[in-house]
Design a protein around this motif. Structure first.
Motif, PDB file in Angstrom:
ATOM      1  N   TYR A  77      -3.980   4.523  -6.876  1.00  0.00           N
ATOM      2  CA  TYR A  77      -3.333   3.917  -8.028  1.00  0.00           C
ATOM      3  C   TYR A  77      -1.894   4.414  -8.062  1.00  0.00           C
ATOM      4  O   TYR A  77      -1.492   5.253  -7.236  1.00  0.00           O
ATOM      5  CB  TYR A  77      -4.072   4.273  -9.329  1.00  0.00           C
ATOM      6  CG  TYR A  77      -4.320   5.749  -9.535  1.00  0.00           C
ATOM      7  CD1 TYR A  77      -3.414   6.549 -10.231  1.00  0.00           C
ATOM      8  CD2 TYR A  77      -5.475   6.359  -9.039  1.00  0.00           C
ATOM      9  CE1 TYR A  77      -3.632   7.892 -10.423  1.00  0.00           C
ATOM     10  CE2 TYR A  77      -5.708   7.712  -9.222  1.00  0.00           C
ATOM     11  CZ  TYR A  77      -4.788   8.478  -9.910  1.00  0.00           C
ATOM     12  OH  TYR A  77      -5.006   9.824 -10.098  1.00  0.00           O
ATOM     13  N   TYR A  78      -1.110   3.892  -8.996  1.00  0.00           N
ATOM     14  CA  TYR A  78       0.303   4.254  -9.082  1.00  0.00           C
ATOM     15  C   TYR A  78       0.552   5.140 -10.298  1.00  0.00           C
ATOM     16  O   TYR A  78      -0.097   4.971 -11.341  1.00  0.00           O
ATOM     17  CB  TYR A  78       1.181   3.003  -9.189  1.00  0.00           C
ATOM     18  CG  TYR A  78       1.215   2.168  -7.932  1.00  0.00           C
ATOM     19  CD1 TYR A  78       2.129   2.435  -6.925  1.00  0.00           C
ATOM     20  CD2 TYR A  78       0.334   1.103  -7.757  1.00  0.00           C
ATOM     21  CE1 TYR A  78       2.175   1.668  -5.771  1.00  0.00           C
ATOM     22  CE2 TYR A  78       0.373   0.328  -6.604  1.00  0.00           C
ATOM     23  CZ  TYR A  78       1.289   0.623  -5.621  1.00  0.00           C
ATOM     24  OH  TYR A  78       1.331  -0.136  -4.469  1.00  0.00           O
ATOM     25  N   TYR A  80       3.984   6.900 -12.591  1.00  0.00           N
ATOM     26  CA  TYR A  80       5.420   7.022 -12.782  1.00  0.00           C
ATOM     27  C   TYR A  80       5.675   7.817 -14.052  1.00  0.00           C
ATOM     28  O   TYR A  80       4.774   8.004 -14.876  1.00  0.00           O
ATOM     29  CB  TYR A  80       6.130   5.660 -12.804  1.00  0.00           C
ATOM     30  CG  TYR A  80       5.653   4.676 -13.834  1.00  0.00           C
ATOM     31  CD1 TYR A  80       6.309   4.531 -15.059  1.00  0.00           C
ATOM     32  CD2 TYR A  80       4.571   3.841 -13.585  1.00  0.00           C
ATOM     33  CE1 TYR A  80       5.899   3.607 -16.002  1.00  0.00           C
ATOM     34  CE2 TYR A  80       4.147   2.906 -14.521  1.00  0.00           C
ATOM     35  CZ  TYR A  80       4.807   2.793 -15.723  1.00  0.00           C
ATOM     36  OH  TYR A  80       4.392   1.878 -16.652  1.00  0.00           O
ATOM     37  N   MET A  88       7.716   4.221  -8.891  1.00  0.00           N
ATOM     38  CA  MET A  88       6.328   4.642  -8.981  1.00  0.00           C
ATOM     39  C   MET A  88       5.801   5.034  -7.607  1.00  0.00           C
ATOM     40  O   MET A  88       6.368   4.664  -6.569  1.00  0.00           O
ATOM     41  CB  MET A  88       5.458   3.545  -9.606  1.00  0.00           C
ATOM     42  CG  MET A  88       5.391   2.246  -8.860  1.00  0.00           C
ATOM     43  SD  MET A  88       4.412   1.025  -9.810  1.00  0.00           S
ATOM     44  CE  MET A  88       4.399  -0.349  -8.658  1.00  0.00           C
ATOM     45  N   TYR A  89       4.698   5.794  -7.624  1.00  0.00           N
ATOM     46  CA  TYR A  89       4.142   6.357  -6.412  1.00  0.00           C
ATOM     47  C   TYR A  89       2.666   5.980  -6.300  1.00  0.00           C
ATOM     48  O   TYR A  89       1.904   6.128  -7.259  1.00  0.00           O
ATOM     49  CB  TYR A  89       4.275   7.888  -6.414  1.00  0.00           C
ATOM     50  CG  TYR A  89       5.701   8.367  -6.551  1.00  0.00           C
ATOM     51  CD1 TYR A  89       6.475   8.637  -5.430  1.00  0.00           C
ATOM     52  CD2 TYR A  89       6.280   8.534  -7.815  1.00  0.00           C
ATOM     53  CE1 TYR A  89       7.795   9.060  -5.550  1.00  0.00           C
ATOM     54  CE2 TYR A  89       7.597   8.947  -7.944  1.00  0.00           C
ATOM     55  CZ  TYR A  89       8.342   9.215  -6.810  1.00  0.00           C
ATOM     56  OH  TYR A  89       9.643   9.629  -6.949  1.00  0.00           O
ATOM     57  N   ARG A  90       2.255   5.519  -5.141  1.00  0.00           N
ATOM     58  CA  ARG A  90       0.851   5.180  -4.885  1.00  0.00           C
ATOM     59  C   ARG A  90       0.138   6.467  -4.462  1.00  0.00           C
ATOM     60  O   ARG A  90       0.498   7.071  -3.442  1.00  0.00           O
ATOM     61  CB  ARG A  90       0.753   4.103  -3.800  1.00  0.00           C
ATOM     62  CG  ARG A  90      -0.643   3.555  -3.565  1.00  0.00           C
ATOM     63  CD  ARG A  90      -0.564   2.348  -2.642  1.00  0.00           C
ATOM     64  NE  ARG A  90      -1.859   1.744  -2.424  1.00  0.00           N
ATOM     65  CZ  ARG A  90      -2.627   1.985  -1.362  1.00  0.00           C
ATOM     66  NH1 ARG A  90      -2.197   2.817  -0.412  1.00  0.00           N
ATOM     67  NH2 ARG A  90      -3.802   1.399  -1.234  1.00  0.00           N
ATOM     68  N   ARG A 123       9.366  -0.367  -9.227  1.00  0.00           N
ATOM     69  CA  ARG A 123       8.315  -1.110  -9.933  1.00  0.00           C
ATOM     70  C   ARG A 123       8.545  -2.613  -9.833  1.00  0.00           C
ATOM     71  O   ARG A 123       7.597  -3.393  -9.825  1.00  0.00           O
ATOM     72  CB  ARG A 123       8.250  -0.672 -11.389  1.00  0.00           C
ATOM     73  CG  ARG A 123       7.609   0.701 -11.574  1.00  0.00           C
ATOM     74  CD  ARG A 123       7.682   1.160 -13.015  1.00  0.00           C
ATOM     75  NE  ARG A 123       7.021   0.223 -13.912  1.00  0.00           N
ATOM     76  CZ  ARG A 123       7.240   0.168 -15.221  1.00  0.00           C
ATOM     77  NH1 ARG A 123       8.120   0.988 -15.782  1.00  0.00           N
ATOM     78  NH2 ARG A 123       6.589  -0.699 -15.970  1.00  0.00           N
TER      79      ARG A 123
END
Length: 258
Positions: A77-78, A80, A88-90, A123
């Motif tokens: 999931y992401y 932020y 954002m980061y996965r 994003r």
């Protein structure tokens, strides 16, 4: 801190339903290792420190029971953060435990989020409205103070990559190129030297989609008619030329990587 779940397209504000507070987080720099052939991204781990406070000992364990499935999930999931809401980061979260402190139901814990692929991403994508009126974009993302276009009706044009990383579909970076034209199109990025060719004549009513390493024509997979190459986008300006066809209409849709 926020979590975005791509399967359900829902956003969770951490702490809105559980008495949970983020104290601080640490995003390390992008770590890479270089060999003689390529550039490989190594592990990148975001650390986040949290505290929570229940009313008593029983409440502590009830909150703990809610916290574990919030962060430990089967699929990535992401995440932020409020101070940099447009990137954002996965991630996947390491297993963790909470530590009790004080005489009431207070607890603390630290999370280690493993960033999948190593990169943060915008994003928004380049086909989202490029305006700072929303949290999709913000100052500090490398976006120049000029109007950027990602849809074109010319044979020669420029595409801007505001991220820190070359967009490379061979490395599973997101890039969707859509093209309508008449003829057998060739797409050349003179900046990176990458060349894509479709070896079948198109009618103007056709729509060609380059999605990652695959090619679709009117939603049918037709990669066998291509040269099996991808278009790479360098950081900054990319000089693109479309040849072998007439009346091209093209769009480039991708997030920026950081």
């Amino acid at each position: 801190m926020y979590m975005y779940l791509p399967e359900t397209k829902t956003t969770i504000e951490v702490g809105s339903d559980i008495p949970l507070r983020l104290l601080k987080h640490r995003v390390p720099s992008l770590q890479t290792s270089t060999d003689e052939n390529d550039l490989t991204v190594s592990n990148r781990v975001i650390e986040a420190d949290f505290v929570f406070e229940g009313v008593d000992n029983t409440d502590y364990y009830l909150i703990q029971h809610e916290i574990y499935p919030l962060f430990i999930r089967e699929k990535p999931y992401y995440i932020y953060f409020q101070r940099m809401p447009s990137v954002m980061y996965r991630v996947l979260c390491e297993p963790f435990k909470t530590d009790k402190f004080g005489v009431n139901g207070a607890g603390s814990f630290t999370l280690n989020f493993h960033v999948q692929g190593g990169y943060g991403r915008s994003r928004g994508t380049t086909l989202s409205p490029l305006t700072f009126d929303t949290e999709l974009w913000q100052i500090g993302m490398g976006i120049p103070h000029e109007d950027l276009k990602y849809t074109f009706k010319e044979n020669i044009f420029r595409v801007y990559n505001a991220g820190h990383v070359t967009i490379d579909p061979d490395k599973k970076h997101e890039l969707i190129i859509a093209l309508k034209c008449e003829g057998s199109p060739r797409i050349k990025n003179h900046t990176t030297g990458s060349l894509y060719q479709f070896n079948k004549a198109m009618k103007y009513s056709d729509k060609l989609i380059l999605k990652g390493i695959k090619t679709y024509l009117n939603n049918d997979l037709v990669s066998k008619y291509s040269n099996h190459k991808v278009i790479k986008l360098a950081v900054g300006w990319n000089d693109i030329e479309i040849s072998g066809c007439a009346n091209p209409e093209a769009s480039f849709d991708f997030p920026f990587l950081y």
